[in-house]
Design an enzyme around this catalytic site. Structure first.
Site, PDB file in Angstrom:
ATOM      1  CG  ASP A   1      -5.687   1.002   2.511  1.00 50.40           C
ATOM      2  OD1 ASP A   1      -5.270   2.134   2.191  1.00 50.40           O
ATOM      3  OD2 ASP A   1      -4.937   0.023   2.655  1.00 50.40           O
TER       4      ASP A   1
ATOM      5  CG  ASP B   1      -4.490  -0.650  -1.728  1.00 49.65           C
ATOM      6  OD1 ASP B   1      -4.816  -1.125  -2.829  1.00 49.65           O
ATOM      7  OD2 ASP B   1      -3.428  -0.919  -1.151  1.00 49.65           O
TER       8      ASP B   1
ATOM      9  N   GLY C   1       4.040   2.249  -1.763  1.00 51.36           N
ATOM     10  CA  GLY C   1       3.620   1.979  -3.134  1.00 51.36           C
ATOM     11  C   GLY C   1       3.237   3.272  -3.833  1.00 51.36           C
TER      12      GLY C   1
ATOM     13  NE  ARG D   1       5.595  -1.130   0.606  1.00 50.67           N
ATOM     14  CZ  ARG D   1       5.034  -1.146  -0.592  1.00 50.67           C
ATOM     15  NH1 ARG D   1       5.756  -1.429  -1.650  1.00 50.67           N
ATOM     16  NH2 ARG D   1       3.740  -0.870  -0.737  1.00 50.67           N
TER      17      ARG D   1
ATOM     18  CG  ASP E   1      -1.643   1.429   6.022  1.00 49.84           C
ATOM     19  OD1 ASP E   1      -0.747   1.241   5.171  1.00 49.84           O
ATOM     20  OD2 ASP E   1      -2.532   0.608   6.260  1.00 49.84           O
TER      21      ASP E   1
ATOM     22  NE  ARG F   1      -0.352  -7.166  -0.379  1.00 47.16           N
ATOM     23  CZ  ARG F   1       0.070  -8.001  -1.338  1.00 47.16           C
ATOM     24  NH1 ARG F   1      -0.376  -9.234  -1.397  1.00 47.16           N
ATOM     25  NH2 ARG F   1       0.933  -7.591  -2.243  1.00 47.16           N
TER      26      ARG F   1
ATOM     27  CB  THR G   1      -2.485   4.254  -0.947  1.00 48.97           C
ATOM     28  OG1 THR G   1      -2.898   2.902  -1.186  1.00 48.97           O
ATOM     29  CG2 THR G   1      -3.470   4.868   0.033  1.00 48.97           C
TER      30      THR G   1
END
Lengths: 328, 328, 328, 328
Positions: free
Chosen positions: B134, B132, B15, B76, B107, B176, B130
């Protein structure tokens, strides 16, 4: 052990910064959460002296987290710098049964807070609110991140016109003693050169560097200059000097000025202000006093106000190198 | 000791995130500074497999620091998840005399990078890009700060209409597995409630809390819901449920969606990307491999890719408390 | 001749729009200028029925010109649609000695206003405030320009991620009956296709056109779809259909939703609202009633409310052609 | 009848304005649509003289509609003001088989275009692109709406700090001869006073007015001053004068400067630029020459360049009254 704090007053002082409202809101809501009364003081230390207090509850601070400025207003108080002024302030604090004071501001404001505390043994906690990021003992001050975005957005706009016209722009940003805004916004905006108060790069080295990049085919350039840069010239004089020395460029000067103090705070500043505001109330409830609430590696911490007021050792070396490399 | 790196390739994968262009720029300019050749690979691992390389120099990355997205494009790649696909990629890297690869992504992208390295002993360095936030081993990922500002600005707009109409809004934000965006943007936007993937607050507790705040006179409310929240309902089902249980509110649902991935990066993300891009090239020149470049307490650091891929232990407790207190 | 108006009430009704606060401010200040009393009514027609009036003076409307939403709040009142409800409203207007009412809203709000006027001979003036720009007799409605900028900024962000990933996005924007937002934001955002309520382009023509642009090498695409488009499918169904018919694209759907109603108004909307607010008060002082204040070729004009409520003849042909040509 | 136009050149000239890229894009795509060749000329008239042409196709102008500045670059050419310079330009136009030239710029640019046309009977069409909105024969010029938003956003930020500190700000905005920016942004930003080039309000009347509003309790004030205001003082002198005459205010000066020329264009400017760009190509195909394409009451129109260059009669009276009323 300190007696239980029942009434807390909060004020904003010195230059205003985006996120001050978010910090006040967090102080007020933390007071509400911990069942402490909270009083706002208008116009910083002026309001202490003029007895301009108002009780605040969770509702009083609705819909302000996204507003720039400070709804309690701010001021630089000459009177508070006198013992007499502080005496009046102390009397008013007592009269209003205030047990502790939270001061949101920069080093000037903390100096006043420390004096109040020392002279009258009055518990004070500081929250660093200034766009300059020049306070020791905290990674970030409230308002700094927003100011960086404001500067970078302004320079992005100027870059549009600079590259359309092959111009060289000297852009003055805030920072009398600290180069944090200039250095970070300069890297963020892709500036060709950055002048900061902490380093004297020498005007002639600037000219050399610009000549080199002119030869390499660069036709437009952005030079970010902190207010307190060490060139010995103000930005307009610097502009004239560059114009003289460099034929190839059409040189312009832009002073960003007070737009840097305003605007809706960034998410970073709102969250920071929320953390620090809550932290300040909790510190008082834990019996701490004469400390500043800061953020160190994402954690809320406390340092003595004296430490906060001592000279910050800047660690700009790595950033200066990153600026050099990425502006190739 | 590793042989001197002469040719570096860089790609963006997974992403996209605001600041990826700034990271590529920093990689390219650091290569230029350290006199290493730099090659861009289009469309992430797809480009490795399709041999889609292009040489980049300092000029190739002019005027991109402020652009969202990634000019190298991202994708992707299913094929790269197969051994066969990675074999093709390796052959192309060798054919182009590439000595090391820099992967900007999250990741999923790092998993692929690690496999390439393990299977072919090919030096790889990851840069966390990213929205996120995360990734283990770095305080911040590139794009996260910008996404927070985008979310907060969107919720500020929705708040205007929510409070004009006394409405309750359920607003879905990205995340998510990680609640970082929801939690920070929720605090920043002054949300009344925040649902994150890491905690199951229980839908009924949400309803109770809303009923209480309704009684206390709150007439409009903002609930921020992470994509991966644990309510067991999607946001539209959750909206229906809330509507059923609460008479007093006019309930609306808003899914912020892909605007969160785009936009001009914030100053924070531009500086972060610049630091990490330079750091990645320097790490390769120092002979490091299979590491991620991260930022820990403002310092550029390296951690093994394996560590970066291990489960991040979230430390949201303090933020959850700040959210509880300030949303009183 | 109408008797001199001494007390004016103002309310906002229906969907809120950026600039409503600026319009209220202008009404209040014009009242102050012309020495008329001004009363704000909360929550639209609900407030008329509930007798929720408050006197406003020049100071009451400080610092609101830049705020989205409406500080008087808005609502859609079912009761006002009944004769009984309007009777109550009339009684309250009389009780408060109100001589005339200014209604800021869209066609639903004007319908109510006209009924009040017809049934009770009560002077009413409308100000067009709606983001949809779907009112007859004015070139622009308050909030429309801001909504266009909000949409275009959102699509700019989505375009970043769309072109990074070679994706096709279907983006739903507001407009149940009017294609103004879709058409103008679609041109402004450089959309490849635009679906509006006023024209049925046919889903298959859309598919053909996308296939053609796919062949011509376009790898990412933006389709702007008005809520009320004539495809007979909702945006998610449309997304599924496109996905089925087009292999080459990765298709995503984004519903912009309520962010379009909020935000700080653009300069255009603030000036428009200021002109119309002043114009409404002046119209009442001149003895006009049952009119809408509009803007036609930069001039403030009045049209009968009946005309404002009649079907607007859209003149989108030229814009549709410009969209076709520039999206080549 | 004019022979069929086969090759069109387009350039941007004079001060750049947001939306110029959108206008170039529309010209290029309209050429593509009507199957005419299109050539871009770099750096305005300089490029004509230096023979700096490049062929453009629909793809060349992808992803530029949202970019500020002009990718063709702009310049003010001294040489083109000489007959000799224009002779060179004409020779190059002929050499490149150009049949007609589209000039995007302001009055200075149109003067040059008209001379080229008169001296060499070379077909020229002008598109009004300037933030000043000072061109006769069009309601709006490209870039003006964006500049208004930039100014209003900047003043909103300054207002935050002004009201936090009870300060009076003098803010200089662009407009040497035209008060359009000052007047509209002043109304939009809620300025207390507005000084424009077209009216000499007299410095003393300004002081009186400020004294009055000081007495009425206003503690902060924004004065918007156009560059070309008639006070006979520059903004810094004016600031000193106000400071001298008014004790109660803390007076500051801010010069907004070049940020007004840059930035991503507003939706309004993008649509306007798209309409005018298409209109310019169509006008040439219809055999028109020496005209400017303008917008009058939403319709694309043409006026002789001579008319466009004649003095615009400003119609600011109504706006000045609206400003007076709403700044009460």
């Amino acid at each position: 052990m300190a007696k239980r704090v029942k009434n807390i007053a909060v004020l904003t002082s010195g230059g205003d910064a985006p996120g001050m409202n978010a910090a006040i809101r967090a102080v007020v809501r933390a007071c509400s959460y911990y069942e402490v009364n909270c009083f706002g003081v208008y116009k910083g230390y002026e309001g202490l002296i003029d007895n301009d207090f108002t009780q605040l509850n969770a509702r009083s601070v609705r819909n302000i987290i996204n507003k720039g400025g400070t709804f309690l207003k701010s001021a630089r108080s000459k009177e508070f710098r006198t013992k007499d002024g502080r005496q009046k302030a102390y009397v008013n604090l007592k009269e209003n049964s205030i047990d502790a004071l939270i001061v949101i501001g920069g080093d000037g404001s903390f100096t006043g807070a420390l004096k109040l505390s020392e002279e009258f043994d009055f518990p004070v906690v500081g929250i660093p609110g200034t766009i300059d990021n020049d306070i020791n003992g905290t990674d970030y001050t409230i308002g700094y991140d927003t100011a960086l975005n404001t500067v970078v957005e302004a320079i992005d706009k100027i870059r549009d016109t600079a590259s359309s016209h092959n111009r060289l722009f000297l852009i003055e940003v805030m920072g009398r003693d600290a180069g944090d805004i200039a250095l970070n916004s300069g890297i963020g905006a892709g500036a060709e050169e950055i002048l900061i108060p902490e380093e004297d790069m020498g005007v002639d080295r600037l000219i050399d560097s610009l000549k080199k990049s002119e030869k390499s085919g660069k036709t437009s350039s952005i030079i970010v200059v902190a207010e307190g840069d060490k060139s010995g010239k103000n930005i307009f004089e610097l502009g004239e000097y560059v114009k003289e020395k460099l034929d190839g460029y059409d040189v312009r000067v832009s002073v960003l000025g007070h737009i840097q103090r305003g605007g809706s705070p960034s998410c970073f500043d709102r969250v920071l202000a929320s953390k620090l505001g809550v932290g300040a109330v909790e510190a008082l409830l834990e019996g701490l006093q004469d400390v500043m609430i800061g953020i160190v590696h994402k954690n809320v911490t406390t340092v003595p106000l004296k430490t906060a007021l001592s000279k910050r050792i800047h660690k700009h070396d790595r950033l200066i190198k990153v600026a050099d490399i990425t502006s190739v």
